[in-house]
Design an enzyme around this catalytic site. Structure first.
Site, PDB file in Angstrom:
ATOM      1  N   LYS A  92       9.422  -1.893   7.553  1.00 48.75           N
ATOM      2  CA  LYS A  92       8.221  -2.717   7.434  1.00 48.75           C
ATOM      3  C   LYS A  92       8.583  -4.218   7.500  1.00 48.75           C
ATOM      4  O   LYS A  92       9.751  -4.570   7.535  1.00 48.75           O
ATOM      5  CB  LYS A  92       7.485  -2.382   6.136  1.00 48.75           C
ATOM      6  CG  LYS A  92       7.003  -0.914   6.068  1.00 48.75           C
ATOM      7  CD  LYS A  92       6.090  -0.553   7.218  1.00 48.75           C
ATOM      8  CE  LYS A  92       5.240   0.685   7.040  1.00 48.75           C
ATOM      9  NZ  LYS A  92       5.865   1.952   6.725  1.00 48.75           N
TER      10      LYS A  92
HETATM   11  C1  PLP Z   1       4.856   3.183   6.034  1.00 50.66           C
HETATM   12  C2  PLP Z   1       3.449   3.570   5.883  1.00 50.66           C
HETATM   13  C3  PLP Z   1       2.977   4.229   4.739  1.00 50.66           C
HETATM   14  C4  PLP Z   1       3.861   4.775   3.673  1.00 50.66           C
HETATM   15  O1  PLP Z   1       4.684   3.837   3.111  1.00 50.66           O
HETATM   16  P1  PLP Z   1       5.882   4.292   2.174  1.00 50.66           P
HETATM   17  O2  PLP Z   1       6.234   3.041   1.447  1.00 50.66           O
HETATM   18  O3  PLP Z   1       6.983   4.764   3.081  1.00 50.66           O
HETATM   19  O4  PLP Z   1       5.405   5.371   1.267  1.00 50.66           O
HETATM   20  C5  PLP Z   1       1.619   4.469   4.631  1.00 50.66           C
HETATM   21  N1  PLP Z   1       0.763   4.103   5.599  1.00 50.66           N
HETATM   22  C6  PLP Z   1       1.176   3.491   6.717  1.00 50.66           C
HETATM   23  C7  PLP Z   1       0.191   3.097   7.754  1.00 50.66           C
HETATM   24  C8  PLP Z   1       2.543   3.222   6.906  1.00 50.66           C
HETATM   25  O5  PLP Z   1       2.948   2.648   8.032  1.00 50.66           O
END
Ligand code: PLP
Length: 399
Positions: free
Chosen positions: A184
């Site tokens: 991210k």
């Molecule tokens: C990465 C992501 C998540 C989940 O995030 P985590 O921190 O890995 O649990 C949820 N929704 C979207 C759209 C994502 O890209």
């Protein structure tokens, strides 16, 4: 695989190492003072009254659904073109995900009209996901929610630092959820954050994060409390000090890194329009300021995507798909969820989507290389598809 151009890369250096070293030296590793600072800084950055750090965004989405009061018999409208966690969170709370279609080729976010068509007397919430960091039409979503008395939850996992009308994404709805997963825009390895302007929701989220307990180990360590009550069915979704320390450093770097992502995206858009006019790049002329988490492209309708991605791989370029739509997974198909058979735009556009490499340190030369690879891979894949004898429809249809 040793990629010539990987899909994403983290921006970690001496500052992150030092921040972690400080926590280890302090000998206090569980949620405490560093986490409180991280929450304070994050809330200030996005302009929310409260920020609550958790283990990951999936946990954040789960807590958001529970705190919003979703439960058995309730429905929540959400996109199928999202990561599976968005829909799973609704199911954890015992409610039913209802899939609404996306807007179209230039806007892969929820269609407000499609959301409206999904609303029934059982609808309690709308869960939006800002695809790639590009804003959903939040004024229209909020107006719709207001008319029907619905709660709005934002999956802002892609949108840390994205804005619309000068307001950060994640702060438009009742609760916003952010992810600090490794790929991210800012990362603590695993991690997540909830934000809200509602004092009562914030209090409930804090309780739910730590077993429904009225005091934390940290409070007792500080001598603020010696016992506790358990007032709700909570979870252990706490973050730890090491991750919060990483998060604080990454948050400081975020504005510059997001700016770099926007510049790289602009270069991609220019070069792709020049060299690969058959390929479309969604969110052209989008509203607001995007965190540019992803660089999605749409191949021409009918182009062989797998062959294209193989050809990219052969040139050392890592690509991905965002996303195989949730309603098509076998574990979802058998649920026969509402809306799943009425997603024409999602079906058509998800099948054409390919995500290209994008990260703050991606060199401009690498972007030129990727765009050339797109051009040759598209031509090569089309050529290969023509040479393959036609496979019967049954074998090709993955439905
Ligand atoms: C990465 C992501 C998540 C989940 O995030 P985590 O921190 O890995 O649990 C949820 N929704 C979207 C759209 C994502 O890209």
């Amino acid at each position: 695989m040793n990629w010539r151009v990987p899909l994403s890369d983290v921006d970690f250096g001496a500052e992150e190492e030092e921040a972690v070293r400080q926590v280890v030296k302090s000998r206090w590793l569980t949620m405490g003072a560093v986490t409180q600072e991280f929450e304070r800084e994050f809330a200030a950055y996005v302009g929310a009254r409260h920020a609550i750090a958790v283990t990951n965004a999936t946990a954040a989405l789960h807590l958001a659904c529970v705190a919003a009061g979703l439960g058995a018999g309730d429905e929540a409208v959400l996109p199928a073109l999202t990561f599976v966690a968005t829909a799973n969170a609704v199911r954890y709370a015992g409610a039913v995900p209802v899939f609404a279609d996306i807007a179209g080729e230039n806007d892969l976010n929820l269609s407000v009209q499609a959301v409206e068509a999904c609303i029934t007397p059982r609808t309690r919430a709308i869960v939006v996901m800002h695809y790639g960091g590009y804003a959903c039409d939040m004024p229209a979503i909020l107006a719709l929610a207001e008319r029907h008395g619905l709660i709005v939850i934002e999956d802002a996992a892609h949108a840390i630092g994205s804005e619309l009308d000068g307001r950060m994404l994640g702060t438009w709805g009742s609760i916003g959820c952010y992810s600090f997963f490794s790929n991210k825009n800012m990362t603590s390895g695993e991690g997540g954050m909830l934000v809200t302007n509602d004092d009562r929701l914030a209090e409930r989220l804090r309780l739910l994060r730590s077993h429904g307990m009225t005091s934390l180990t940290w409070d007792r360590h500080k001598g603020h409390a010696w016992s506790y009550d358990v007032v709700d069915l909570g979870y252990n979704y706490r973050i730890d000090e090491i991750r919060s320390a990483l998060g604080r450093v990454q948050l400081r770097k975020l504005p510059r890194n997001n700016q770099l992502r926007r510049e790289k995206t602009a270069l991609y858009r220019r070069l792709l329009a020049e060299c690969c006019p058959a390929v479309s790049v969604p969110f052209d002329g989008h509203e607001g300021v995007s965190a540019c988490h992803l660089l999605p492209i749409l191949l021409p309708a009918g182009a062989p995507r797998e062959a294209f991605m193989e050809a990219m791989k052969a040139q050392g370029v890592q690509t991905s798909i965002h996303y195989p739509p949730v309603h098509r997974f076998s574990g979802y198909r058998r649920l026969n969820l509402p809306g799943a058979s009425n997603l024409p735009q999602t079906e058509a556009l998800a099948a054409r989507e390919v995500t290209l490499p994008l990260y703050p340190a991606l060199p401009d030369d690498a972007i030129r290389f990727v765009v050339e690879a797109v051009q040759t891979s598209l031509a090569g894949a089309a050529q290969a598809a023509r040479n393959v004898p036609k496979i019967s429809r049954n074998l090709r249809d993955d439905a």
